[in-house]
Design a protein around this motif. Structure first.
Motif, PDB file in Angstrom:
ATOM      1  N   ILE A 198      47.753  41.520  45.012  1.00 19.73           N
ATOM      2  CA  ILE A 198      47.056  41.384  46.292  1.00 19.73           C
ATOM      3  C   ILE A 198      48.005  40.754  47.300  1.00 19.73           C
ATOM      4  N   GLY A 199      48.248  41.480  48.374  1.00 13.35           N
ATOM      5  CA  GLY A 199      49.094  40.976  49.446  1.00 13.35           C
ATOM      6  C   GLY A 199      48.254  40.409  50.577  1.00 13.35           C
ATOM      7  N   PRO A 200      48.897  39.809  51.554  1.00 10.70           N
ATOM      8  CA  PRO A 200      48.175  39.159  52.653  1.00 10.70           C
ATOM      9  C   PRO A 200      47.253  40.096  53.440  1.00 10.70           C
ATOM     10  N   THR A 201      47.558  41.378  53.433  1.00 12.81           N
ATOM     11  CA  THR A 201      46.726  42.315  54.199  1.00 12.81           C
ATOM     12  C   THR A 201      45.725  43.078  53.330  1.00 12.81           C
ATOM     13  N   ASP A 202      45.611  42.714  52.061  1.00 17.45           N
ATOM     14  CA  ASP A 202      44.757  43.461  51.134  1.00 17.45           C
ATOM     15  C   ASP A 202      43.351  42.892  50.956  1.00 17.45           C
ATOM     16  N   HIS A 203      43.098  41.694  51.416  1.00 19.85           N
ATOM     17  CA  HIS A 203      41.828  41.016  51.133  1.00 19.85           C
ATOM     18  C   HIS A 203      40.603  41.772  51.650  1.00 19.85           C
ATOM     19  N   GLU A 204      40.757  42.510  52.730  1.00 18.19           N
ATOM     20  CA  GLU A 204      39.613  43.214  53.325  1.00 18.19           C
ATOM     21  C   GLU A 204      39.466  44.657  52.834  1.00 18.19           C
ATOM     22  N   ARG A 205      40.335  45.095  51.949  1.00 13.48           N
ATOM     23  CA  ARG A 205      40.207  46.456  51.407  1.00 13.48           C
ATOM     24  C   ARG A 205      38.865  46.622  50.708  1.00 13.48           C
ATOM     25  N   THR A 206      38.327  47.816  50.758  1.00 11.19           N
ATOM     26  CA  THR A 206      37.045  48.080  50.111  1.00 11.19           C
ATOM     27  C   THR A 206      37.239  48.279  48.608  1.00 11.19           C
ATOM     28  N   THR A 207      36.165  48.047  47.880  1.00  8.53           N
ATOM     29  CA  THR A 207      36.163  48.224  46.424  1.00  8.53           C
ATOM     30  C   THR A 207      34.935  49.047  46.041  1.00  8.53           C
ATOM     31  N   LEU A 262      27.972  34.092  26.403  1.00 10.22           N
ATOM     32  CA  LEU A 262      28.465  33.733  27.733  1.00 10.22           C
ATOM     33  C   LEU A 262      29.890  34.233  27.943  1.00 10.22           C
ATOM     34  N   VAL A 263      30.729  34.048  26.929  1.00 10.62           N
ATOM     35  CA  VAL A 263      32.106  34.542  27.030  1.00 10.62           C
ATOM     36  C   VAL A 263      32.095  36.071  27.086  1.00 10.62           C
ATOM     37  N   GLY A 264      31.201  36.702  26.338  1.00  9.99           N
ATOM     38  CA  GLY A 264      31.067  38.159  26.398  1.00  9.99           C
ATOM     39  C   GLY A 264      30.676  38.640  27.779  1.00  9.99           C
ATOM     40  N   PHE A 265      29.793  37.904  28.432  1.00 16.36           N
ATOM     41  CA  PHE A 265      29.415  38.248  29.793  1.00 16.36           C
ATOM     42  C   PHE A 265      30.631  38.159  30.712  1.00 16.36           C
ATOM     43  N   GLU A 266      31.421  37.102  30.544  1.00 16.29           N
ATOM     44  CA  GLU A 266      32.621  36.960  31.371  1.00 16.29           C
ATOM     45  C   GLU A 266      33.672  38.017  31.035  1.00 16.29           C
ATOM     46  N   LEU A 267      33.688  38.488  29.799  1.00 23.41           N
ATOM     47  CA  LEU A 267      34.569  39.607  29.449  1.00 23.41           C
ATOM     48  C   LEU A 267      34.182  40.832  30.277  1.00 23.41           C
ATOM     49  N   ILE A 268      32.892  41.127  30.323  1.00 24.20           N
ATOM     50  CA  ILE A 268      32.408  42.266  31.118  1.00 24.20           C
ATOM     51  C   ILE A 268      32.778  42.072  32.589  1.00 24.20           C
ATOM     52  N   GLU A 269      32.537  40.886  33.116  1.00 19.71           N
ATOM     53  CA  GLU A 269      32.858  40.609  34.518  1.00 19.71           C
ATOM     54  C   GLU A 269      34.364  40.760  34.787  1.00 19.71           C
ATOM     55  N   THR A 270      35.186  40.235  33.879  1.00 18.04           N
ATOM     56  CA  THR A 270      36.635  40.261  34.064  1.00 18.04           C
ATOM     57  C   THR A 270      37.170  41.689  34.082  1.00 18.04           C
ATOM     58  N   VAL A 271      36.716  42.508  33.152  1.00 19.78           N
ATOM     59  CA  VAL A 271      37.203  43.888  33.098  1.00 19.78           C
ATOM     60  C   VAL A 271      36.619  44.708  34.251  1.00 19.78           C
ATOM     61  N   THR A 272      35.325  44.594  34.471  1.00 15.69           N
ATOM     62  CA  THR A 272      34.682  45.392  35.519  1.00 15.69           C
ATOM     63  C   THR A 272      35.223  45.040  36.895  1.00 15.69           C
ATOM     64  N   HIS A 273      35.260  43.750  37.212  1.00 17.32           N
ATOM     65  CA  HIS A 273      35.747  43.363  38.539  1.00 17.32           C
ATOM     66  C   HIS A 273      37.261  43.494  38.651  1.00 17.32           C
ATOM     67  N   GLY A 274      37.972  43.377  37.538  1.00 10.42           N
ATOM     68  CA  GLY A 274      39.407  43.677  37.571  1.00 10.42           C
ATOM     69  C   GLY A 274      39.629  45.127  37.960  1.00 10.42           C
ATOM     70  N   TRP A 275      38.774  46.007  37.408  1.00  8.79           N
ATOM     71  CA  TRP A 275      38.854  47.431  37.751  1.00  8.79           C
ATOM     72  C   TRP A 275      38.481  47.640  39.217  1.00  8.79           C
ATOM     73  N   ASP A 276      37.426  46.951  39.686  1.00  9.70           N
ATOM     74  CA  ASP A 276      37.035  47.069  41.104  1.00  9.70           C
ATOM     75  C   ASP A 276      38.209  46.721  42.021  1.00  9.70           C
ATOM     76  N   GLY A 293      44.396  50.498  44.820  1.00 17.10           N
ATOM     77  CA  GLY A 293      45.041  51.765  44.478  1.00 17.10           C
ATOM     78  C   GLY A 293      46.017  51.640  43.322  1.00 17.10           C
ATOM     79  N   VAL A 294      45.747  50.697  42.408  1.00 18.30           N
ATOM     80  CA  VAL A 294      46.602  50.502  41.235  1.00 18.30           C
ATOM     81  C   VAL A 294      45.741  50.651  39.981  1.00 18.30           C
ATOM     82  N   ASP A 295      46.383  50.595  38.828  1.00 26.82           N
ATOM     83  CA  ASP A 295      45.663  50.703  37.560  1.00 26.82           C
ATOM     84  C   ASP A 295      45.428  49.327  36.959  1.00 26.82           C
ATOM     85  N   LEU A 296      44.296  49.183  36.274  1.00 30.64           N
ATOM     86  CA  LEU A 296      44.032  48.021  35.429  1.00 30.64           C
ATOM     87  C   LEU A 296      44.389  48.459  34.026  1.00 30.64           C
ATOM     88  N   GLU A 297      45.425  47.877  33.463  1.00 27.99           N
ATOM     89  CA  GLU A 297      45.895  48.273  32.138  1.00 27.99           C
ATOM     90  C   GLU A 297      45.307  47.340  31.086  1.00 27.99           C
TER      91      GLU A 297
END
Length: 146
Positions: free
Chosen positions: A19-28, A110-124, A130-134
């Motif tokens: 994430i660069g300085p101009t990326d914060h407002e990009r849509t997801t 709870l950790v499982g929920f955060e796993l879902i959040e981490t992967v899903t929002h990482g993908w978002d 415009g990059v890949d979540l590996e």
């Protein structure tokens, strides 16, 4: 579960580091949330669940979320993810039950929920940039199972 969240966090941190300085407002793909807002929400969730694991009540305090325009969202995320892992790596915390608004929930859930959040929002965030979540296959499988 701890190893899965660690590896998911590594993958998401690698995306956040882009994430660069101009990326914060990009849509997801996350409805009505920008890259910066999703990153902030992700960090706030990790912090909130770590507080629960330490014996506190679940809080939706906006103070848990960093500024959506943070100059280092990868650092904010890494600190929150490491704290969550440390909390739930303490003996007995994954098996302990915690009072949640939806009912008693054990630490592994709870950790499982955060796993879902981490992967899903990482993908978002990755899609917004415009990059890949590996993410490794077993992490994706555990996320989908959750």
């Amino acid at each position: 579960m701890i190893e899965l969240i660690r590896r998911a966090s590594d993958a998401t941190e690698a995306v956040l580091a882009q994430i660069g300085p101009t990326d914060h407002e990009r849509t997801t793909p996350c409805p009505e949330m920008s890259v910066g807002q999703v990153a902030s929400h992700l960090v706030g969730g990790l912090r909130a669940f770590a507080l629960v694991g330490e014996g506190g009540a679940l809080s939706f305090d906006p103070g848990l979320d960093p500024d959506p325009g943070s100059d280092d969202p990868a650092r904010d995320f890494r600190e929150a993810a490491d704290h969550l892992v440390a909390v739930f790596s303490t003996h007995g915390r994954l098996d302990a039950n915690y009072a949640m608004p939806w009912g008693p929930t054990n630490g592994a859930q709870l950790v499982g929920f955060e796993l879902i959040e981490t992967v899903t929002h990482g993908w978002d965030i990755a899609r917004g940039l415009g990059v890949d979540l590996e993410v490794e296959h077993d992490v994706v499988s555990a996320t989908l199972d959750g």
